[in-house]
Design an enzyme around this catalytic site. Structure first.
Site, short mmCIF file in Angstrom:
data_model
loop_
_atom_site.label_atom_id
_atom_site.label_comp_id
_atom_site.label_asym_id
_atom_site.label_seq_id
_atom_site.Cartn_x
_atom_site.Cartn_y
_atom_site.Cartn_z
N PRO A 23 0.84 -1.20 0.00
CA PRO A 23 0.00 0.00 0.00
C PRO A 23 0.87 1.25 0.00
CG PRO A 23 0.08 -0.97 2.19
CD PRO A 23 0.79 -1.93 1.28
N MET A 24 0.56 2.19 -0.90
CA MET A 24 1.30 3.46 -0.97
C MET A 24 0.30 4.59 -1.04
SD MET A 24 4.51 2.53 -3.50
CE MET A 24 3.56 1.48 -4.62
N ALA A 25 0.47 5.54 -0.13
CA ALA A 25 -0.46 6.67 -0.04
C ALA A 25 -0.48 7.45 -1.36
CB ALA A 25 -0.06 7.60 1.10
N GLN A 79 -5.36 -2.02 4.01
CA GLN A 79 -4.42 -1.78 5.10
C GLN A 79 -5.00 -0.78 6.09
OE1 GLN A 79 -0.50 0.33 5.13
NE2 GLN A 79 0.32 -1.73 5.49
N CYS A 110 4.83 2.80 9.06
CA CYS A 110 4.90 4.16 8.51
C CYS A 110 5.91 5.00 9.31
CB CYS A 110 3.52 4.79 8.57
SG CYS A 110 3.47 6.42 7.78
N LYS A 150 2.42 -5.65 9.13
CA LYS A 150 3.63 -5.15 8.49
C LYS A 150 4.33 -4.17 9.42
CE LYS A 150 5.47 -2.96 4.33
NZ LYS A 150 5.19 -2.09 3.17
N GLY A 213 11.61 -4.07 0.68
CA GLY A 213 12.70 -3.11 0.67
C GLY A 213 13.68 -3.36 -0.46
N GLY A 236 7.03 -2.08 -3.35
CA GLY A 236 6.49 -0.73 -3.24
C GLY A 236 7.02 0.16 -4.35
N ARG A 237 8.05 0.96 -4.02
CA ARG A 237 8.53 1.99 -4.95
C ARG A 237 9.00 1.43 -6.29
NH1 ARG A 237 13.24 4.45 -2.20
NH2 ARG A 237 13.43 2.34 -1.34
#
Length: 377
Positions: A23-25, A79, A110, A150, A213, A236-237
């Protein structure tokens, strides 16, 4: 590339290949998740943006919109963030009672100051009893809905929490745990320490352990799984402006040849698809405005003039987007410069915590004023 173990379970759901979209804001809305699923496997997991327990209890309209899922999206993964066991109980009771999600992931990773200064996110596992109470509350209220957890390595190098967090989460009924192998103080800087994932895998033996990561390629995912023994990867990224990473991960984790990166023409088609999905989700004007943040990621490394890049960054409608895409060299091959880290990195910094937060890790008191009505972060 040889295949590695490519599936694990989240409760009744077989996750295959063993890939989770983090999950990414502001990123993992229903449009982006659908795009990633179209490249990956429908039986991998794609997690909605983080929402707060308090916002669900308050029926916050923005939060309810963020909890939108596609008609064929399954499992529907949400999430949840909270620092208060009661709010977790109330929110999860609503989610379970109204059938709003199929899988809950609890956020204790976070690192942003607005969260940690209230004792939330990556700050919270330091308070072992409070952490246990929150996970327990989620699991009990969820009923048949599986709950995963997480977290990060710790607050900083002097306050590591991940091994206790993994053991506690497993003991309280979480069906899987995921570790972002950085401290909160690192934020997104430096390198993730994958050896911590291996140590967590040794400490948590009854449920799947997922690694997160610095997965920017399919080879990174294979290497993490081989080096750490983790059961799956959380991305994620690495997929920002690159949803086709899920196609590459699918190939790598099932022992197939990893496809070459897309030409600029193929990227243009994907960018257009993303714009259409966003327009369908939140309307053309708002959707195309949202797409702007993705432009530099999609076009990274390709030979595009500065003026055209600026025009993409200001796009306001589908017709304008189509016109700009038509000006690209569609035969341009995928550039080596597009590989590697992407997204926010920043620099490490001191973690902002509530006053006296580090005094007693057994203190289960909920921080005063901690339940903000924010979502994301």
């Amino acid at each position: 590339m040889s295949a590695v173990a490519s599936s694990f379970r989240i409760g009744p759901y077989v996750v295959s290949p063993a890939v989770v979209l983090a999950p990414m804001a502001g990123i993992t809305n229903v449009a982006f998740r659908q795009l990633c699923r179209e490249f990956g496997s429908p039986t991998s997991v794609y997690v909605c943006e983080m929402v707060t327990a308090r916002a669900i209890v308050e029926r916050d309209s923005k939060t309810i919109e963020m909890m939108t899922f596609g008609a064929d999206e399954h499992p529907r993964s949400l999430q949840l963030y909270s620092v208060d066991p009661k709010n977790v109980t109330d929110a999860v009771t609503i989610i379970a009672g109204e059938g709003l999600a199929d899988h809950l992931d609890m956020n204790f990773g976070c690192p942003v100051p607005k969260v940690t200064r209230k004792g939330g996110g990556a700050a919270l596992p330091y308070k072992r009893r409070l952490f246990a109470e929150i996970v327990r509350a989620a699991v009990r209220a969820a009923g048949d809905i599986p709950v995963t957890v997480k977290f990060r390595v710790g607050i900083d190098d002097e306050h590591l929490t991940y091994l206790d967090a993994g053991r506690i989460a497993e003991a309280e009924g979480a069906v899987a745990v995921a570790l972002h192998a950085r401290t909160a103080a690192q934020r997104y800087s430096g390198e993730a320490d994958w050896s911590r994932i291996a140590r967590l895998k040794e400490a948590v033996t009854g449920v799947p352990v997922l690694g997160n990561g610095d997965i920017f390629s399919a080879d990174d995912a294979l290497r993490m799984m081989r080096e750490t023994g983790c059961d799956g990867v959380v991305v994620g990224r690495g997929c920002l402006g690159r949803p086709w990473l899920f196609r590459e991960l699918h190939a790598a984790l099932t022992g197939q040849p990893v496809p070459v990166g897309p030409t600029l023409g193929e990227v243009a088609a994907i960018l257009h698809r993303h714009g259409v999905l966003l327009a369908d989700h939140i309307g053309e004007e708002k959707g195309l405005r949202d797409l702007r943040k993705h432009m530099a990621w999609y076009l990274r490394g390709f030979p595009i003039g500065a003026d055209l890049r600026r025009a993409f960054a200001m796009v306001s409608g589908l017709a304008e987007l189509e016109d700009l895409l038509g000006k690209l060299d569609h035969d341009a091959p995928y550039p080596a410069e597009a590989e590697g880290p992407r997204g926010r990195q920043g620099s490490p910094g001191r973690v902002v915590l509530p006053e006296g937060w580090l005094d007693d890790p057994e203190d289960a008191a909920v921080p005063e004023g901690a339940e903000l009505m924010h979502s994301g972060g």
